[in-house]
Design a protein around this motif. Sequence first.
Motif, PDB file in Angstrom:
ATOM      1  N   ALA A   1      -2.930  -1.172  18.172  1.00 47.45           N
ATOM      2  CA  ALA A   1      -2.644  -0.069  17.252  1.00 47.45           C
ATOM      3  C   ALA A   1      -2.909   1.284  17.893  1.00 47.45           C
ATOM      4  CB  ALA A   1      -3.482  -0.234  15.984  1.00 47.45           C
ATOM      5  N   CYS A   2      -4.003   1.403  18.627  1.00 52.90           N
ATOM      6  CA  CYS A   2      -4.338   2.681  19.247  1.00 52.90           C
ATOM      7  C   CYS A   2      -3.370   3.022  20.368  1.00 52.90           C
ATOM      8  CB  CYS A   2      -5.781   2.662  19.752  1.00 52.90           C
ATOM      9  SG  CYS A   2      -6.411   4.297  20.170  1.00 52.90           S
ATOM     10  N   LEU A   3      -3.032   2.057  21.196  1.00 51.70           N
ATOM     11  CA  LEU A   3      -2.049   2.311  22.249  1.00 51.70           C
ATOM     12  C   LEU A   3      -0.700   2.708  21.651  1.00 51.70           C
ATOM     13  CD1 LEU A   3      -2.857  -0.554  24.780  1.00 51.70           C
ATOM     14  CD2 LEU A   3      -2.910   1.910  25.290  1.00 51.70           C
ATOM     15  N   THR A   4      -0.284   2.016  20.590  1.00 49.65           N
ATOM     16  CA  THR A   4       1.000   2.314  19.957  1.00 49.65           C
ATOM     17  C   THR A   4       1.002   3.708  19.346  1.00 49.65           C
ATOM     18  OG1 THR A   4       1.435  -0.028  19.543  1.00 49.65           O
ATOM     19  CG2 THR A   4       2.649   1.557  18.188  1.00 49.65           C
ATOM     20  N   THR A   5      -0.062   4.057  18.623  1.00 48.56           N
ATOM     21  CA  THR A   5      -0.142   5.391  18.026  1.00 48.56           C
ATOM     22  C   THR A   5      -0.128   6.462  19.103  1.00 48.56           C
ATOM     23  OG1 THR A   5      -1.338   4.529  16.105  1.00 48.56           O
ATOM     24  CG2 THR A   5      -1.517   6.888  16.526  1.00 48.56           C
ATOM     25  N   SER A   6      -0.900   6.252  20.169  1.00 44.53           N
ATOM     26  CA  SER A   6      -0.925   7.217  21.274  1.00 44.53           C
ATOM     27  C   SER A   6       0.460   7.346  21.908  1.00 44.53           C
ATOM     28  CB  SER A   6      -1.945   6.793  22.336  1.00 44.53           C
ATOM     29  OG  SER A   6      -3.247   6.804  21.803  1.00 44.53           O
TER      30      SER A   6
END
Length: 189
Positions: free
Chosen positions: A97-102
């Motif tokens: 989720a964090c990689l995708t949001t970034s």
Amino acid sequence: MSSTAEKIRNGVDTEQLFGTLDAITADPSLAKFQFRARNRWIDGAHNRTTIQDFYAANQEDTSRTRGFVLDAGEPAILLGTDTGANPAEHLLHALAACLTTSLVYSAAARGVHLTEVESTLEGDMDVQGALGLSDEYRNGFEQIRVSFRVTGDAPEEKLREIVARAQQRSAVFDMVSNGVPVTVDVATA
């Protein structure tokens, strides 16, 4: 002040994005956040975490009217009853989720329209360490592999740069790959 001609890109309000960056540049104290999670054991491997309030921009943020509830458990093979993803799987979710949001924010800031972003994460683990059977194995993942499939209106090289930028700016990627100090306190009744 930063600006952009297109207000919404990839579902991101770019005016707000650049406005936030400008505000933090002008007052770095706005960048201090404290996120919180409250967990309660239910039964066996089943426990529940509630996430709601946090500290941001020099104040308590109470904008969330209800908490997010995450159940955790273990599969039957690890003595659970599948009441939720296990904590290691939650970590994979947090990383994805964090990689995708970034990635999405980075693309929006760089004028790239994305049409699809998918990722697959695999974490290898020998549970002998976590089960206390052998000190020769670590308790957690030995390795995590992330594979992205990204399509958008930019050339392949630009999309790869955006994924690399997401990796550089992802908070969870940083925590997982560099570790973070953790303190544990105990209160007993």
